[in-house]
Design a protein around this motif. Structure first.
Motif, PDB file in Angstrom:
ATOM      1  N   ARG A 348      60.713 -47.260  50.719  1.00  0.00           N
ATOM      2  CA  ARG A 348      60.435 -46.220  49.727  1.00  0.00           C
ATOM      3  C   ARG A 348      59.193 -45.390  50.053  1.00  0.00           C
ATOM      4  NH1 ARG A 348      62.698 -50.709  47.851  1.00  0.00           N
ATOM      5  NH2 ARG A 348      64.134 -50.674  46.073  1.00  0.00           N
ATOM      6  N   ASN A 387      63.344 -40.014  41.885  1.00  0.00           N
ATOM      7  CA  ASN A 387      64.136 -41.232  42.005  1.00  0.00           C
ATOM      8  C   ASN A 387      65.597 -40.917  42.293  1.00  0.00           C
ATOM      9  OD1 ASN A 387      61.771 -42.558  41.457  1.00  0.00           O
ATOM     10  ND2 ASN A 387      62.312 -43.149  39.369  1.00  0.00           N
ATOM     11  N   MET A 390      65.844 -39.980  45.968  1.00  0.00           N
ATOM     12  CA  MET A 390      65.704 -41.178  46.797  1.00  0.00           C
ATOM     13  C   MET A 390      67.013 -41.941  46.862  1.00  0.00           C
ATOM     14  SD  MET A 390      62.660 -41.817  48.234  1.00  0.00           S
ATOM     15  CE  MET A 390      62.475 -43.602  48.318  1.00  0.00           C
ATOM     16  N   PRO A 398      62.752 -46.166  43.725  1.00  0.00           N
ATOM     17  CA  PRO A 398      61.435 -46.805  43.621  1.00  0.00           C
ATOM     18  C   PRO A 398      61.332 -47.648  42.352  1.00  0.00           C
ATOM     19  CG  PRO A 398      61.217 -44.495  44.213  1.00  0.00           C
ATOM     20  CD  PRO A 398      62.652 -44.697  43.853  1.00  0.00           C
TER      21      PRO A 398
END
Length: 503
Positions: A348, A387, A390, A398
Motif C-alpha cells: 500500500r 481507497n 487502490m 489501505p
C-alpha cells in the motif's frame, strides 16, 4: 563547455546574472532551513520556521520580479548572445514571467501555509487523522488554484502547476506516457502475480536500524558519494536537498525491510550525484542548476533500479549485507536479486512499492490531485476515492489513512503536479541507461567490481555538465540520440520480469 559569463557580454546580461545570483543564494538559505525542519528542528519550532521561510520566499520573489529584471530581459531580446547565454536568459525569463504574474502576498501565504501544513501532516499521519490535515489541504488547493490563475487564467490550472516541475514536457505527453504505462504494465503485473514462481525470501528477520544505517553508509562509499559535500540523515520521508557544494540526503528505516532502506538510500544518492555534478563554476546561474524533475528523477531511478536492483550490484554488496545482517549467511547473489525485484501488488506504500506497481501508485495520485485542482473532487472525499482507486489498480485497500492518502509529504508542501515526474523520470532512466550501456564496455562487470567511474563520466558528460543549457526534450536527444520515449522502459520491464518469473 563555455560558461554563462563572457567578457563581451552586454551590460544588461551582467546585471541580470548578478541579480539572479543573489536570489539563488536566498533560495539556498531557504533550502537549508527546510532541510533542518524535516531532519533536526524540534517540533516546537514550526511557528517560527514558517515565518522565516515565508520571509525568505518573499525576498526571493521580490528579487526575481524586480522591475530592473524585466528591463534587462527586454534589453536582451535582440542581443548577440552565445548559446549558453541564450539558455540563461531563456530560463530566467521563464521564471520571471511566471513569478511576476503572482502577487508577493500570495507567495508569502503559500509558503507560510505549507510550512504550517508540514507539521500538521506529520502529526496527522502519526495519529491517522486525515480530518486534522484536511483544512490545510483545502487551503493549499485554493491557494494553488489562485496561483495558477494569476500565471495563465485561460489554461487548465493543473497544467500550469505541472509546468512548475516539468516545464518542457507538456501535460499531454505526461498523460500519454502514464496511460501507456497503465495499459501495458497492468496485464504484465497480473501475469506475474498469477505465475507459480518460487522466488527467494532471504530476509525474514529483524534488522536493527543502526545496522541498516551502517550498510547504507558502506554502500554510499562504494558508489563514491562525496561525504565532504554531503551527509546522510533520517527523515519521515526520504529526500535530497542542496547544490553542487553541499547536497544532503535522507533515508528511513523499517527493521523488517532492510532492502527498502538500502534502495531509498541509493535512490536519493542518484539525486545527490546530479546536484553535485553540475558545474561548480556556474553556481548562481541556470547553467549551474539541474534540469527539472523528469531529468532529476531519471538519475535517482537509474541508480535505484538499473544499478541497485541489478544482479551485478548484489555481486558487489553481498558480503556487506552478510557483514551487517544476521541470518543470511547462506544467501546467494541470486537470492538477494530475487528478493529485491519481486512484485508486491498488495503493498500500500508508494516508497516501498516494487518497480512495476510503483507506477500505479503514481497514476492514482496524479488522477486525485488533478481532480482536486479542477474542482471535480472535494478534499473531504479524498480518503474514499484514494481507497477505491487502490482497490481498482492494485486490488488492495489501505487499513488506515496513514498508509493511504496521508502517506506522502508532497501535498503538505502544496506540490500539486509533482507526482507525474516520478514515472516520467523512470521512463527516461531506462532510455539513458540503455544508451550508457551501449557506450560503456561491459558495464555490468564494472558494477560488480565497484568501478563506477565510466558511468559517472557518462552521466556527467551527457546530463550533469549541461545544467539547464538544454530543454528536457533537447537534453534527451543530446544524451541518447533519440526523442523521449517509453519504449526502452517497457522493453526493459518485459525482459527483466519475464526472466525473473520464468515466463
Amino acid at each position: 563547455m563555455a560558461t554563462a559569463e563572457e567578457t563581451d557580454a552586454p551590460a544588461a546580461y551582467e546585471e541580470l546574472l548578478d541579480q539572479y545570483e543573489r536570489l539563488t543564494y536566498v533560495g539556498g538559505a531557504s533550502g537549508v532551513l527546510s532541510w533542518d525542519q524535516q531532519v533536526m528542528m524540534p517540533a516546537g519550532g514550526a511557528p517560527a520556521r514558517s515565518k522565516q521561510l515565508s520571509a525568505l520566499s518573499a525576498i526571493h520573489h521580490e528579487l526575481l520580479t524586480d522591475d530592473d529584471v524585466g528591463e534587462w530581459l527586454d534589453e536582451l531580446d535582440d542581443a548577440d548572445l552565445t548559446p549558453e547565454q541564450e539558455a540563461v536568459v531563456r530560463e530566467i525569463r521563464r521564471q520571471y514571467e511566471r513569478a511576476d504574474a503572482v502577487p508577493v502576498e500570495l507567495v508569502e501565504e503559500i509558503s507560510e501555509t505549507s510550512s504550517e501544513a508540514l507539521q500538521v501532516w506529520e502529526d496527522a499521519k502519526a495519529e491517522d487523522d486525515f480530518s486534522a490535515f484536511a483544512p490545510y489541504l483545502e487551503d493549499l488547493v485554493e491557494l494553488k488554484r489562485e496561483y495558477a490563475e494569476h500565471i495563465d487564467p485561460d489554461a487548465d490550472p493543473y497544467e500550469v502547476l505541472f509546468a512548475d516541475y516539468e516545464p518542457y514536457l507538456d501535460l499531454d505527453t505526461a498523460e500519454r506516457v502514464l496511460t501507456r504505462l497503465r495499459d501495458e504494465l497492468v496485464p504484465l503485473i497480473d501475469e506475474l502475480n498469477d505465475a507459480d514462481a518460487d522466488l527467494a525470501q532471504p530476509f525474514d528477520g529483524t534488522y536493527p536500524e543502526d545496522a541498516q544505517e551502517a550498510l547504507s553508509r558502506d554502500v554510499l562509499a562504494k558508489v563514491d558519494y562525496d561525504f565532504e559535500r554531503g551527509r546522510l540523515d533520517t527523515s519521515s520521508h526520504p529526500f535530497t536537498s542542496g547544490n553542487q557544494f553541499d547536497t544532503r540526503i535522507t533515508t528511513r528505516f523499517d527493521e523488517s525491510d532492510p532492502l527498502g532502506a538500502l534502495m531509498s538510500t541509493v535512490h536519493e544518492y542518484g539525486h545527490a550525484q546530479y546536484n553535485l555534478g553540475v558545474p561548480q563554476d556556474e553556481y548562481g546561474n541556470p547553467l549551474g542548476e539541474s534540469r527539472d524533475l523528469t531529468v532529476h528523477e531519471s538519475q535517482s531511478r537509474l541508480w535505484e533500479n538499473h544499478i541497485g536492483r541489478s544482479r551485478a550490484f548484489y555481486d558487489l554488496v553481498l558480503d556487506d549485507l552478510k557483514e551487517h545482517f544476521d541470518g543470511i549467511d547462506d544467501a546467494t547473489v541470486e537470492d538477494v536479486y530475487e528478493a529485491a525485484n519481486q512484485i508486491y501488488p498488495e503493498n500500500r506504500i508508494r516508497v516501498e512499492a516494487d518497480e512495476l506497481t510503483y507506477h500505479m501508485h503514481i497514476i492514482l495520485r496524479f488522477e486525485i490531485e488533478r481532480d482536486l485542482i479542477s474542482g471535480d473532487l472535494d478534499v473531504e472525499d479524498v480518503p474514499e476515492v484514494w481507497n477505491e482507486k487502490m482497490e481498482e489498480y492494485l486490488g488492495v485497500t489501505p487499513d488506515t489513512d496513514a498508509e493511504g492518502c496521508l502517506q506522502d509529504i508532497h501535498w503538505s508542501h502544496g506540490n500539486f503536479g509533482y507526482f507525474p515526474t516520478y514515472s516520467l523520470g523512470s521512463v527516461l532512466a531506462a532510455q539513458l541507461y540503455a544508451s550508457a550501456d551501449e557506450d560503456i564496455d561491459d558495464l555490468d562487470a564494472k558494477v560488480a567490481a565497484g568501478d563506477f567511474d565510466a558511468l559517472h563520466d557518462w552521466l556527467g558528460e551527457n546530463v550533469h555538465q549541461h545544467g539547464k543549457r538544454y530543454t528536457t526534450p533537447d537534453l534527451v536527444e543530446e544524451a541518447t540520440g533519440e526523442p523521449y520515449t517509453a519504449d526502452y522502459f517497457l522493453d526493459y520491464a518485459e525482459s527483466k520480469f519475464r526472466d525473473l518469473y520464468d515466463l
